[in-house]
Write an enzyme that holds these catalytic residues in place. Structure first.
Site, mmCIF file in Angstrom:
data_model
loop_
_atom_site.group_PDB
_atom_site.id
_atom_site.type_symbol
_atom_site.label_atom_id
_atom_site.label_comp_id
_atom_site.label_asym_id
_atom_site.label_seq_id
_atom_site.Cartn_x
_atom_site.Cartn_y
_atom_site.Cartn_z
ATOM 1 N N ASP A 156 1.029 -1.087 0.068
ATOM 2 C CA ASP A 156 0.220 0.083 -0.154
ATOM 3 C C ASP A 156 0.541 0.904 -0.242
ATOM 4 O O ASP A 156 2.005 1.209 0.577
ATOM 5 C CB ASP A 156 -1.168 0.151 1.049
ATOM 6 C CG ASP A 156 -1.876 -0.748 0.809
ATOM 7 O OD1 ASP A 156 -2.364 -1.247 0.107
ATOM 8 O OD2 ASP A 156 -2.419 -1.860 2.150
ATOM 9 N N ASP A 170 -7.250 -1.456 -4.857
ATOM 10 C CA ASP A 170 -8.175 -1.585 -3.807
ATOM 11 C C ASP A 170 -9.332 0.068 -4.647
ATOM 12 O O ASP A 170 -10.466 -0.367 -4.844
ATOM 13 C CB ASP A 170 -7.571 -0.235 -2.758
ATOM 14 C CG ASP A 170 -6.839 -1.279 -1.706
ATOM 15 O OD1 ASP A 170 -6.557 -2.681 -1.446
ATOM 16 O OD2 ASP A 170 -5.864 -1.192 -0.699
#
Length: 210
Positions: A156, A170
């Site tokens: 991330d 995402d």
């Protein structure tokens, strides 16, 4: 005086139940066919593949460029680049059960793939392709990244207001889910019906056959 046989009698002028030439029978359903899925599926797969490549490419960029845990402002304090590794689900939930999350991700990929294979509507194809691409990319992280097969950590690097750190996959997953909800609410079907003309009625026998 004999009746004029050429004059129509009430029985002759009474309506019949036979349909007029060219008219559909009462209660008949007009034949329909579903748009060939092969017209939509290839582009859906290309869309999903582009999301996978973009997600994995940006993750590679983040690992090569960013220092782990150090924020780099992009839009003030609202959006920052911040490299983190997430062994769990959203917000790091379930970090001790990464292998279970990998199994869940694999099941999700199979389910989405079956769904996408039956889509013939372009808007649904875009939504389903986004879901498929994001899910496959996340599964790839689980399977092939450190610390090992089935226990890989998600990369991330997009920090939203210091509240949540995510990635391109995402965004695709959330966007695809929202699109599916909206399409369902407005009544757009995943399988678009396409009307086709009815088969012509059999030709009347010619005079030469009598």
């Amino acid at each position: 005086m004999p009746a004029d046989e050429s004059r129509p009698t009430p029985a002759d002028s009474a309506p019949t139940d036979e349909p007029l030439p060219g008219a559909s029978a009462p209660g008949a359903v007009e034949p329909v066919e579903t748009r060939p899925i092969r017209q939509v599926l290839p582009w859906t797969l290309v869309w999903a593949a582009s999301i996978i490549l973009f997600d994995q490419g940006t993750k590679y960029w983040a690992e090569a460029t960013l220092e782990r845990g150090v924020g780099v402002p992009v839009i003030g304090d609202a959006i920052e680049w911040r490299l983190v590794y997430n062994p769990g689900a959203a917000f790091g939930i379930g970090g001790d059960y990464t292998w279970i999350l990998a199994i869940v991700a694999a099941i999700a990929v199979v389910g989405i793939a079956v769904f996408v294979a039956r889509i013939s509507s372009v808007p649904w194809a875009l939504a389903g392709g986004a879901l498929l691409g994001g899910a496959i990319s996340h599964l790839g992280d689980r399977l092939f990244r450190e610390p090992g097969f089935g226990r890989g950590e998600i990369v991330d690097f997009i920090d939203y207001f210091g509240f949540f750190v995510g990635n391109v996959a995402d965004i695709a997953l959330v966007g695809g889910a929202i699109a599916i909800v909206l399409l369902s609410l407005i009544g757009v079907s995943p399988r678009r019906p396409v009307h086709r003309a009815q088969d012509p009625s059999p030709a009347a026998p010619s005079a030469g056959t009598h």
